[in-house]
Design a protein around this motif. Structure first.
Motif, mmCIF file in Angstrom:
data_model
loop_
_atom_site.group_PDB
_atom_site.id
_atom_site.type_symbol
_atom_site.label_atom_id
_atom_site.label_comp_id
_atom_site.label_asym_id
_atom_site.label_seq_id
_atom_site.Cartn_x
_atom_site.Cartn_y
_atom_site.Cartn_z
ATOM 1 N N CYS A 193 -5.114 -1.069 -5.225
ATOM 2 C CA CYS A 193 -5.882 -0.169 -4.611
ATOM 3 C C CYS A 193 -7.677 0.665 -4.959
ATOM 4 O O CYS A 193 -8.178 0.570 -4.086
ATOM 5 C CB CYS A 193 -5.250 0.838 -3.930
ATOM 6 S SG CYS A 193 -4.921 1.710 -5.130
ATOM 7 N N GLY B 295 -2.958 4.468 -2.356
ATOM 8 C CA GLY B 295 -4.411 3.686 -1.661
ATOM 9 C C GLY B 295 -5.275 4.565 -3.003
ATOM 10 O O GLY B 295 -6.420 4.711 -2.849
ATOM 11 N N LYS C 276 0.842 -1.267 0.314
ATOM 12 C CA LYS C 276 0.099 -0.109 0.488
ATOM 13 C C LYS C 276 1.060 1.405 -0.206
ATOM 14 O O LYS C 276 1.821 1.458 0.996
ATOM 15 C CB LYS C 276 -0.974 -0.378 1.357
ATOM 16 C CG LYS C 276 -2.029 1.499 1.274
ATOM 17 C CD LYS C 276 -2.686 1.443 2.165
ATOM 18 C CE LYS C 276 -3.556 2.893 2.291
ATOM 19 N NZ LYS C 276 -3.567 2.893 3.220
#
Lengths: 288, 158
Positions: free
Chosen positions: B58, B39, B36
């Motif tokens: 994401c 995002g 991540k």
């Protein structure tokens, strides 16, 4: 993380069922296709997502009458770029424009319908498609075709896009597109496009468009009028460029000042007109 | 809700909330190579192959991947060895902190499967959505160029 307000995802089996789900959602239903915008701009209240990505809406084909390329609303930008029908269309200008949109990763997700529906004011896609005279087929209980310029800037609950129709013009028509951004990956500070049709050495139709002004792309009729009937010579290009700058409501925003946009628009429109000219029969003549 | 997908060649059934992203689901399932970053689809650190195409996981709702084939860096080994793109990254010194590397490699695999003999400009355009804060990209471009050559010269399909 994620979208906590998404309470359910439904997959309708037809366009008609999708519209019913959208309409019956009382404003709490949203279409899901590529999904890019819905994740980047998450809903603030509980919603149901109506996933239309499995519907047969991604074909790219020439229409039965041979007058247009039909692109299904859920075709991804990558699928459009890889279509043999699109590659050489308008001297590859459509492909070149799409190649500047976002990143390959995003283009593998983003759909043409979503790009039009989200209607970002900086949209390169919206700008060039307007210049091409594209139309959008919508379903609102019956299928009808609407000029792209008449598509509302915000998604509606009473219709969904089913395909985009890009007219196939003859050899006498050329288009050109320009976009300006800080980096290739950034959204446009300004974009512009033109479509010019030449018959017997004279401009018989013209579309001049500017977007990211910072408003949504729209035609600049004053510039178009300066081109009609001319031989697209240096003077007419100058007049059209001047008209475009004076007739476009350029404003400041976080990306660029109005003053900078004036310079960009002047440069961009001139480049577009010169490139379009070079792609028509007039291109063999020196610019007078 | 139940999500069924083939992950790295193995059919799996997983539980997910309607709003879960594919990134969240894969990491929860132990596939920690899927990073991540932002995002919001800007950095590319979370890229995976979804039905063979590199995407920002994401930005993909897990439910949309139901029935799909997903490949992460854990799934690209070549008969237990490194994939040619991985080997080229290693040999070219195209890795520093490594955070972007899995996504960069997967993006390169997708790209080379459709463009086996790219120019440097095409390589740079292909990784435009994969941000690296360490290397300055030159070594990744060299690695992908080298990987293309290895794949063309061998029998491996990208």
């Amino acid at each position: 993380m994620g979208l906590p307000h998404v309470t359910s995802i439904v997959r309708p089996s037809s366009v008609e069922a999708a519209l019913n789900l959208l309409k019956n959602g009382n404003g709490a239903a949203r279409l899901l296709a590529g999904g890019v915008d819905i994740v980047r701009q998450p809903p603030s209240g509980d919603i149901t997502l109506v996933d239309v990505s499995a519907l047969p809406l991604r074909d790219i084909a020439v229409t039965e009458d041979g007058q247009a390329i039909s692109i299904g609303a859920t075709a991804t930008l990558t699928e459009i770029m890889e279509s043999k029908l699109i590659v050489n269309l308008y001297h590859g200008e459509l492909i070149a424009m799409l190649g500047r949109v976002a990143s390959p990763l995003l283009r593998n997700l983003a759909t043409i319908g979503g790009s039009i529906g989200s209607s970002h004011p900086w949209s390169d896609i919206h700008c060039l498609l307007l210049a091409l005279g594209a139309k959008v087929e919508v379903y609102d209980g019956s299928y009808r075709t609407v000029d792209l310029a008449d598509i509302a800037p915000r998604p509606r609950q009473d219709q969904l896009f089913t395909r985009v129709l890009i007219p196939i013009h003859g050899n006498g028509t050329a288009v050109a597109f320009e976009t300006f951004s800080l980096t290739k990956f950034d959204v446009a500070m300004l974009n512009c496009a033109c479509s010019i049709s030449i018959v017997a050495g004279k401009v018989v139709a013209a579309r001049v468009v500017a977007g990211g002004t910072p408003a949504r792309a729209s035609r600049i009729h004053a510039a178009e009028e300066r081109l009609l009937g001319t031989e697209l010579d240096a003077a007419s290009i100058q007049h059209a460029t001047d008209a475009a700058v004076s007739d476009t409501g350029l404003r400041d925003d976080v990306r660029a000042s109005a003053e900078y946009r004036r310079v960009l628009l002047k440069t961009g429109i001139r480049r577009c007109l010169l490139r379009a000219r070079a792609r028509t029969a007039l291109g063999s003549k020196p610019l007078s | 809700m139940k999500i069924r997908m083939t992950v790295n060649g193995t059919p799996r059934e997983m539980d997910a909330a309607p709003g879960d992203t594919l990134l969240e689901l894969l990491r929860r399932e132990g596939l920690k190579s899927v990073k991540k970053g932002c995002g919001t689809g800007d950095c590319g650190a979370c890229a995976v192959l979804l039905n063979g195409r590199a995407v920002n996981s994401c930005l993909v709702l897990a439910a949309k991947a139901d029935g799909a084939s997903v490949t992460t860096i854990e799934g690209i080994s070549d008969n237990g060895g490194l994939h040619p793109v991985q080997q080229a990254f290693l040999d070219s010194g195209a890795i520093q902190c490594g955070y972007c590397t899995p996504s960069m490699v997967l993006t390169a695999i997708d790209f080379l499967s459709r463009n086996p003999d790219p120019t440097d400009d095409q390589i740079r355009a292909a990784i435009a959505g994969n941000l690296c804060r360490c290397t300055g990209y030159d070594k990744q471009v060299a690695a992908i160029r080298d990987a293309a050559s290895r794949i063309r010269g061998g029998t491996h399909e990208a």
